[in-house]
Design a protein around this motif. Sequence first.
Motif, mmCIF file in Angstrom:
data_model
loop_
_atom_site.group_PDB
_atom_site.id
_atom_site.type_symbol
_atom_site.label_atom_id
_atom_site.label_comp_id
_atom_site.label_asym_id
_atom_site.label_seq_id
_atom_site.Cartn_x
_atom_site.Cartn_y
_atom_site.Cartn_z
ATOM 1 N N ILE A 85 -7.326 8.762 26.171
ATOM 2 C CA ILE A 85 -6.295 7.739 26.045
ATOM 3 C C ILE A 85 -6.941 6.374 26.228
ATOM 4 C CG2 ILE A 85 -4.160 6.826 27.019
ATOM 5 C CD1 ILE A 85 -3.562 9.675 28.001
ATOM 6 N N TYR A 87 -6.109 2.606 27.151
ATOM 7 C CA TYR A 87 -5.075 1.792 27.792
ATOM 8 C C TYR A 87 -5.262 0.349 27.349
ATOM 9 C CZ TYR A 87 -4.311 5.971 30.505
ATOM 10 O OH TYR A 87 -4.045 7.258 30.881
ATOM 11 N N LYS A 110 0.825 0.046 27.753
ATOM 12 C CA LYS A 110 0.659 0.077 26.301
ATOM 13 C C LYS A 110 -0.625 0.855 26.058
ATOM 14 C CE LYS A 110 3.013 -4.248 25.431
ATOM 15 N NZ LYS A 110 2.922 -5.622 24.991
ATOM 16 N N TYR A 111 -0.544 1.911 25.243
ATOM 17 C CA TYR A 111 -1.692 2.785 25.078
ATOM 18 C C TYR A 111 -1.803 3.305 23.646
ATOM 19 C CZ TYR A 111 1.622 6.679 25.135
ATOM 20 O OH TYR A 111 2.644 7.537 24.828
ATOM 21 N N SER A 112 -2.943 3.900 23.366
ATOM 22 C CA SER A 112 -3.206 4.566 22.087
ATOM 23 C C SER A 112 -3.923 5.878 22.380
ATOM 24 C CB SER A 112 -4.095 3.700 21.192
ATOM 25 O OG SER A 112 -3.468 2.472 20.907
ATOM 26 N N MET A 118 -2.150 7.991 17.334
ATOM 27 C CA MET A 118 -0.990 7.336 17.949
ATOM 28 C C MET A 118 -1.470 5.987 18.468
ATOM 29 S SD MET A 118 0.616 10.532 20.116
ATOM 30 C CE MET A 118 1.676 9.478 21.055
ATOM 31 N N ASN A 119 -0.948 4.928 17.891
ATOM 32 C CA ASN A 119 -1.365 3.587 18.289
ATOM 33 C C ASN A 119 -0.168 2.790 18.790
ATOM 34 O OD1 ASN A 119 -4.097 3.970 17.473
ATOM 35 N ND2 ASN A 119 -3.420 3.744 15.354
ATOM 36 N N ASN A 120 -0.473 1.820 19.651
ATOM 37 C CA ASN A 120 0.525 0.867 20.138
ATOM 38 C C ASN A 120 1.761 1.540 20.726
ATOM 39 O OD1 ASN A 120 -1.131 -1.292 19.265
ATOM 40 N ND2 ASN A 120 -0.350 -1.001 17.184
ATOM 41 N N GLN A 121 1.540 2.555 21.530
ATOM 42 C CA GLN A 121 2.636 3.228 22.225
ATOM 43 C C GLN A 121 2.933 2.452 23.506
ATOM 44 O OE1 GLN A 121 4.071 6.140 20.761
ATOM 45 N NE2 GLN A 121 2.792 5.286 19.134
ATOM 46 N N GLU A 122 4.177 2.561 23.976
ATOM 47 C CA GLU A 122 4.559 1.850 25.194
ATOM 48 C C GLU A 122 5.446 2.752 26.042
ATOM 49 O OE1 GLU A 122 6.831 -2.256 26.047
ATOM 50 O OE2 GLU A 122 5.321 -2.344 24.456
ATOM 51 N N VAL A 123 5.214 2.720 27.337
ATOM 52 C CA VAL A 123 5.992 3.540 28.265
ATOM 53 C C VAL A 123 6.022 2.858 29.633
ATOM 54 C CG1 VAL A 123 4.033 4.936 29.046
ATOM 55 C CG2 VAL A 123 6.320 5.918 29.092
ATOM 56 N N LEU A 145 1.364 10.859 30.510
ATOM 57 C CA LEU A 145 2.077 10.367 29.343
ATOM 58 C C LEU A 145 2.747 11.535 28.641
ATOM 59 C CD1 LEU A 145 -0.552 7.840 28.017
ATOM 60 C CD2 LEU A 145 1.471 7.356 29.365
#
Length: 145
Positions: A85, A87, A110-112, A118-123, A145
């Motif tokens: 991952i 970050y 914000k991670y990929s 999977m790019n520009n994911q946010e949690v 995640l």
Amino acid sequence: MKKNAFERRRVLGLLAAPVAVSLVAALSACASGPSPARDRAVLLQRAQEFWKSVQDNDPVTSWKYEELSKKPGWTLQAYLKREGIVYDAVEVQDVLSLEGDKALVNVKIKYSVPILRMNNQEVVLKDEWVRIEGVWYHADRKNIL
């Protein structure tokens, strides 16, 4: 008459000294002892340091903050194999709960995951922490995640 007044002051001074010393010691212990605000501040500081090392891709440093580092059978080498991952941004927001030696901290990430494209994911994680021998550690978890 003057001698009696002097004698009373001297006796009162001798009696008051141990009480004053005890009072000062008790007040000092209260000031430096654990408090909810201090616990939260120490936890937030540790969480920020941990997540900065994760974002900086510095697993050797982040290992020192992991509960796994205190468990038999886990090594730094095994920990290093848990990569994958990226970050991009991490923000430690606040302490959600702190009960005894367990706590939850809100962390916006914000991670990929390049291998999964999977790019520009946010949690926003409810990140678990545990206190071991007075020190906060990032809790062992299967998958954050």
